[in-house]
Write a protein that holds these residues in place. Structure first.
Motif, PDB file in Angstrom:
ATOM      1  N   LEU A  54       1.334  10.220   2.751  1.00 22.28           N
ATOM      2  CA  LEU A  54       2.000  11.596   1.716  1.00 22.28           C
ATOM      3  C   LEU A  54       2.908  11.081   0.614  1.00 22.28           C
ATOM      4  N   MET A  55       3.227  11.741  -0.028  1.00 17.28           N
ATOM      5  CA  MET A  55       4.186  11.531  -0.992  1.00 17.28           C
ATOM      6  C   MET A  55       3.470  10.847  -2.214  1.00 17.28           C
ATOM      7  N   ASN A  56       2.317  10.806  -2.549  1.00 17.73           N
ATOM      8  CA  ASN A  56       1.097   9.703  -2.971  1.00 17.73           C
ATOM      9  C   ASN A  56       1.159   8.121  -3.361  1.00 17.73           C
ATOM     10  N   ASP A  57       1.235   8.385  -1.363  1.00 18.90           N
ATOM     11  CA  ASP A  57       1.329   7.177  -0.713  1.00 18.90           C
ATOM     12  C   ASP A  57       1.812   5.996  -0.877  1.00 18.90           C
ATOM     13  N   PRO A  61      -1.653   4.252   4.178  1.00 19.20           N
ATOM     14  CA  PRO A  61      -2.340   5.552   4.085  1.00 19.20           C
ATOM     15  C   PRO A  61      -2.194   6.886   4.566  1.00 19.20           C
ATOM     16  N   ASN A  62      -3.466   7.563   4.865  1.00 15.69           N
ATOM     17  CA  ASN A  62      -3.279   8.897   5.168  1.00 15.69           C
ATOM     18  C   ASN A  62      -4.008   8.471   6.575  1.00 15.69           C
ATOM     19  N   ASN A  63      -4.009   8.323   7.785  1.00 15.54           N
ATOM     20  CA  ASN A  63      -4.985   8.373   8.378  1.00 15.54           C
ATOM     21  C   ASN A  63      -4.450   9.157  10.090  1.00 15.54           C
ATOM     22  N   SER A  64      -3.643  10.083  10.182  1.00  8.19           N
ATOM     23  CA  SER A  64      -3.407  11.106  10.609  1.00  8.19           C
ATOM     24  C   SER A  64      -3.799  12.406  11.474  1.00  8.19           C
ATOM     25  N   HIS A  65      -4.800  12.322  10.377  1.00 13.86           N
ATOM     26  CA  HIS A  65      -5.536  14.114  10.927  1.00 13.86           C
ATOM     27  C   HIS A  65      -4.046  14.965  10.022  1.00 13.86           C
ATOM     28  N   ALA A  68      -4.041  17.729   4.071  1.00 14.87           N
ATOM     29  CA  ALA A  68      -4.750  18.076   3.437  1.00 14.87           C
ATOM     30  C   ALA A  68      -5.633  17.199   3.503  1.00 14.87           C
ATOM     31  N   GLU A  69      -6.243  15.331   4.208  1.00 16.93           N
ATOM     32  CA  GLU A  69      -6.508  14.140   3.740  1.00 16.93           C
ATOM     33  C   GLU A  69      -7.699  14.537   4.744  1.00 16.93           C
ATOM     34  N   ASP A  70      -8.498  14.317   5.329  1.00 14.12           N
ATOM     35  CA  ASP A  70      -9.674  14.074   5.148  1.00 14.12           C
ATOM     36  C   ASP A  70      -9.966  13.508   6.523  1.00 14.12           C
ATOM     37  N   LEU A  71     -10.389  14.931   7.709  1.00 13.57           N
ATOM     38  CA  LEU A  71     -10.201  14.265   8.452  1.00 13.57           C
ATOM     39  C   LEU A  71     -10.905  13.089   9.265  1.00 13.57           C
ATOM     40  N   ARG A  72     -11.627  12.440   8.728  1.00 13.50           N
ATOM     41  CA  ARG A  72     -13.096  11.939   9.268  1.00 13.50           C
ATOM     42  C   ARG A  72     -12.054  10.460   9.138  1.00 13.50           C
ATOM     43  N   LEU A  73     -10.827  10.311   7.623  1.00 12.25           N
ATOM     44  CA  LEU A  73     -10.138   8.750   8.101  1.00 12.25           C
ATOM     45  C   LEU A  73      -9.072   8.906   9.777  1.00 12.25           C
ATOM     46  N   GLY A  74      -9.039   9.828   9.645  1.00 12.81           N
ATOM     47  CA  GLY A  74      -8.171   9.835  11.511  1.00 12.81           C
ATOM     48  C   GLY A  74      -9.225   9.597  12.760  1.00 12.81           C
ATOM     49  N   ASP A  75     -10.207  10.309  12.280  1.00 15.97           N
ATOM     50  CA  ASP A  75     -11.358  10.308  13.756  1.00 15.97           C
ATOM     51  C   ASP A  75     -11.884   8.784  13.747  1.00 15.97           C
ATOM     52  N   ARG A  76     -11.903   7.676  12.102  1.00 12.72           N
ATOM     53  CA  ARG A  76     -12.034   6.302  11.771  1.00 12.72           C
ATOM     54  C   ARG A  76     -11.379   5.725  12.302  1.00 12.72           C
TER      55      ARG A  76
END
Length: 193
Positions: A54-57, A61-65, A68-76
């Motif tokens: 959050l807060m401009n990185d 990295p946001n990989n937490s599901h 408003a991030e891309d859910l694929r990052l959490g899946d990965r």
């Protein structure tokens, strides 16, 4: 560290939330987790936490599901952790993989959250609801357990939803039992879980 048991947090996030809760618990990057899996050198408890970019990185990295991030990052991220464990058979054979979410993700749930015991003796402000909010569980959230110890397709639930339920305290109670720690230090919910 509890009674000689080793525990560690693994995260590529700059500040894992678990590190803020338990002072002194070591924090290592996810690559260290992968290296320790390959070396069969994991601690008794490996707490793996995503990044909350959050807060401009600022936090990594946001990989937490989390939106408003891309859910694929959490899946990965989840796949990466799980596949690392599965790739080393000796490690997988002695592992319980627990994936807990802290939110329901907006999915409709037809089940009224069940009542429970209050976590402590502190009085709650009931003026706005008429009931003690700490004696009712929240909405159900996903939890996934995977291990060679579990029967495939196991759904541990009784016929009547009021007979038995699992909540996040259930994991804490399991860890207390597993490591020989007193549940009562977690309050009444820890005892009943």
């Amino acid at each position: 560290k509890a009674k000689g048991h080793d525990a560690r947090i693994y995260s590529d996030g700059k500040i894992p939330l678990a590190a803020l809760v338990k002072e002194g618990l070591r924090h290592s990057p996810l690559q260290t987790f992968k290296d320790e899996v390959l070396a069969d050198a994991l601690p008794a408890l490996a707490w793996i936490e995503p990044g909350y970019g959050l807060m401009n990185d600022v936090l990594g990295p946001n990989n937490s599901h989390h939106p408003a991030e891309d859910l694929r990052l959490g899946d990965r991220f989840i796949g990466d952790v799980f596949n690392s464990l599965m790739a080393k058979s000796d490690v997988w054979q002695k592992t319980l993989f627990v994936l807990l979410y802290d939110e329901h993700g907006g999915f409709y749930d037809h089940v009224v959250p069940p009542r429970t015991v209050a976590p402590d003796d502190e009085a709650a402000d009931v003026a706005w609801t008429g009931i003690d909010p700490f004696t009712r569980l929240g909405v159900r959230v996903p939890a996934i357990l995977a291990s060679p110890w579990l029967h495939p397709g196991l759904v541990p639930w009784s016929e009547s939803i009021q007979d038995q339920h699992y909540d996040h305290t259930s994991l804490l109670a399991f860890l207390c039992d597993h490591f020989g720690l007193p549940r009562d230090k977690l309050g009444e919910r820890g005892v009943q879980a």
